[in-house]
Design an enzyme around this catalytic site. Structure first.
Site, PDB file in Angstrom:
ATOM      1  N   HIS A 112      -7.867  -0.670  -3.557  1.00  0.00           N
ATOM      2  CA  HIS A 112      -6.669  -1.464  -4.079  1.00  0.00           C
ATOM      3  C   HIS A 112      -7.049  -2.416  -5.288  1.00  0.00           C
ATOM      4  O   HIS A 112      -8.422  -3.033  -5.215  1.00  0.00           O
ATOM      5  CB  HIS A 112      -5.973  -2.201  -2.983  1.00  0.00           C
ATOM      6  N   ASP A 140       0.748  -1.378  -0.009  1.00  0.00           N
ATOM      7  CA  ASP A 140       0.173  -0.097  -0.192  1.00  0.00           C
ATOM      8  C   ASP A 140       0.788   1.216  -0.123  1.00  0.00           C
ATOM      9  O   ASP A 140       0.601   2.249  -0.432  1.00  0.00           O
ATOM     10  CB  ASP A 140      -0.968   0.081   1.449  1.00  0.00           C
ATOM     11  N   CYS A 171      -0.576  -7.990  -1.220  1.00  0.00           N
ATOM     12  CA  CYS A 171      -0.399  -6.837  -0.174  1.00  0.00           C
ATOM     13  C   CYS A 171       0.673  -6.868   0.710  1.00  0.00           C
ATOM     14  O   CYS A 171       1.208  -5.909   1.025  1.00  0.00           O
ATOM     15  CB  CYS A 171      -1.672  -6.771   0.725  1.00  0.00           C
ATOM     16  N   ASP A 204      -5.724  -5.211  -6.175  1.00  0.00           N
ATOM     17  CA  ASP A 204      -5.028  -6.154  -6.299  1.00  0.00           C
ATOM     18  C   ASP A 204      -6.040  -7.490  -5.485  1.00  0.00           C
ATOM     19  O   ASP A 204      -5.325  -8.596  -5.516  1.00  0.00           O
ATOM     20  CB  ASP A 204      -3.699  -6.306  -5.511  1.00  0.00           C
ATOM     21  N   ASP A 254      -3.079   5.207  -2.635  1.00  0.00           N
ATOM     22  CA  ASP A 254      -2.272   4.065  -2.002  1.00  0.00           C
ATOM     23  C   ASP A 254      -1.708   3.361  -3.256  1.00  0.00           C
ATOM     24  O   ASP A 254      -2.118   3.364  -4.281  1.00  0.00           O
ATOM     25  CB  ASP A 254      -3.362   3.115  -1.413  1.00  0.00           C
TER      26      ASP A 254
HETATM   27  O1  DAV Z   1     -11.724  -7.005  -1.783  1.00  0.00           O
HETATM   28  O2  DAV Z   1     -11.224  -6.087   0.349  1.00  0.00           O
HETATM   29  C1  DAV Z   1      -8.588  -6.013  -0.537  1.00  0.00           C
HETATM   30  C2  DAV Z   1      -7.243  -5.269  -1.122  1.00  0.00           C
HETATM   31  C3  DAV Z   1      -6.103  -5.186  -0.295  1.00  0.00           C
HETATM   32  N1  DAV Z   1      -5.091  -4.616  -0.560  1.00  0.00           N
HETATM   33  C4  DAV Z   1     -11.033  -6.337  -1.159  1.00  0.00           C
HETATM   34  C5  DAV Z   1      -9.464  -5.642  -1.379  1.00  0.00           C
END
Ligand code: DAV
Length: 376
Positions: A244, A107, A350, A246, A195
């Protein structure tokens, strides 16, 4: 001459990576940015402070195991130096009672070629998080004469950076989806906010998700800062808490992306990928119906994998459907138990940040590919 930092994408052979640490992690108190992110029915609402020691120890054991597996495969691993996160953040513009963690380096740190950028994060509780990575960045700077170390303009995160009363307990899921599809998020366009995990790097092209943690002004900054790259705003309708990229849109190798079937890339943008020879397949269903306790992220961490090279991927150990799909897509799967680390900020992608992957800045799309679809 020592070359340390080089990475242009998420799939070329991984040589050197940072893996986070859970020590001293806190659940931060509510603030404008997090109140939007934490689902309304989450037990994290209303409680804050240090996370239970036992959960920290379990997360660290899984993080250490990830390090071991990477090192056994010849990947060099560095670790951050966590701060004592249970302390307030006080600036001329705001005060919040605690910080968060050094678990998800993805992040905070964005690697673009020989540069690492410390992101302009939108959570007040994450204001000082980059300090946990300073000992590493100082060392890279001393040892690698080509390493470019930079920091995006520091946001002030005053009240002007957030929409007031954006969050409403009564809002239905449908309303929430309408809002996110209309690109109406809690952050304003007052200053640059992003981020690093909202930025998908594919060589010459950066795909940046406009969502709860990244705004349009950030994309304008990227466009000016990297005139040799192409910056594309992407938005995935269907995600009530877009944060995010990812667990939504994950490349496995050149030409292949898995896309969260609940958050599909809109058809016009998808067509651009397909015209350039990229296949976008729906990711497999998660093996779980609920995230682990006190976790911010959704069950779609199932697809938050760490690609080691074009044929090898680390997938969470219990995510059998995702593993099976990876196998069918021609990837060798290394399963690793990692669910105890999820509550600290995410999955295998992450929990890591690229320092070095083989390969250069490739051009995977023709220059004219995006036409009107480039939204910035
Ligand atoms: O689907 O909650 C999480 C991404 C965390 N870097 C989600 C996204």
């Amino acid at each position: 001459m020592t070359k340390i930092v080089n990475s242009w994408n998420d799939f070329d052979p991984l040589k050197h990576v940072i893996v986070g640490r859970a020590d001293h992690s806190c659940i931060p108190p509510e603030e404008p940015a997090t109140s939007e992110k934490v689902p309304i029915d989450s037990p994290m609402r209303g409680s804050w402070g240090p996370r239970p020691l036992e959960t920290v120890e379990k997360a660290n054991a899984q993080l250490d195991n990830l390090v071991k597996i990477l090192e056994e495969r010849g990947v060099k691993v560095d670790r951050p130096t966590p701060l004592q996160w249970n302390a307030p953040v006080n600036t001329p513009d705001f005060r919040t009672e605690s910080m968060m963690t050094a678990m998800p380096p993805r992040d905070v740190l964005l690697t673009i070629g020989n540069e690492i950028v410390e992101a302009a994060m939108s959570f007040r509780c994450r204001y000082w998080e980059y300090l946990a990575y300073r000992p590493l960045l100082e060392r890279y700077f001393d040892e690698d004469p080509e390493f470019l170390w930079s920091q995006a303009p520091r946001p002030r995160l005053s009240d002007a950076s957030y929409k007031h009363n954006y969050y409403d307990e009564q809002i239905s899921l449908e309303e929430r989806l309408e809002r996110t599809a209309a690109k109406d998020f809690v952050t304003t366009e007052k200053e640059i906010l992003f981020d690093a995990a909202d930025v998908l790097r594919l060589g010459k092209d950066l795909f940046i998700q406009h969502g709860l943690t990244t705004n349009r002004k950030a994309m304008e900054w990227f466009k000016r800062r990297y005139p040799d790259l192409r910056v594309h705003a992407v938005n995935f309708p269907g995600d009530p808490y877009p944060i995010h990229i990812d667990a939504t849109f994950v490349p496995l190798r050149p030409g292949l992306i898995i896309n969260n079937p609940h958050r599909r890339l809109p058809d016009d943008q998808r067509a651009v990928f397909e015209k350039n020879g990229w296949e976008i397949v729906d990711a497999a269903q998660p093996a779980h119906t609920e995230p682990p306790p006190l976790c911010y992220s959704s069950v779609w961490l199932s697809m938050n994998c760490l690609v080691l090279d074009h044929k090898t991927v680390i997938v969470e150990g219990s995510e059998v459907h995702q593993q099976e799909q990876m196998d069918k897509l021609g990837m060798n799967v290394i399963p690793i138990d990692f669910r105890d680390a999820y509550p600290f900020g995410g999955g295998l992608h992450c929990a890591t940040a690229d320092v070095n992957r083989e390969g250069d800045c490739e051009e995977y799309f023709t220059d004219t590919a995006f036409g009107d679809v480039t939204l910035v």
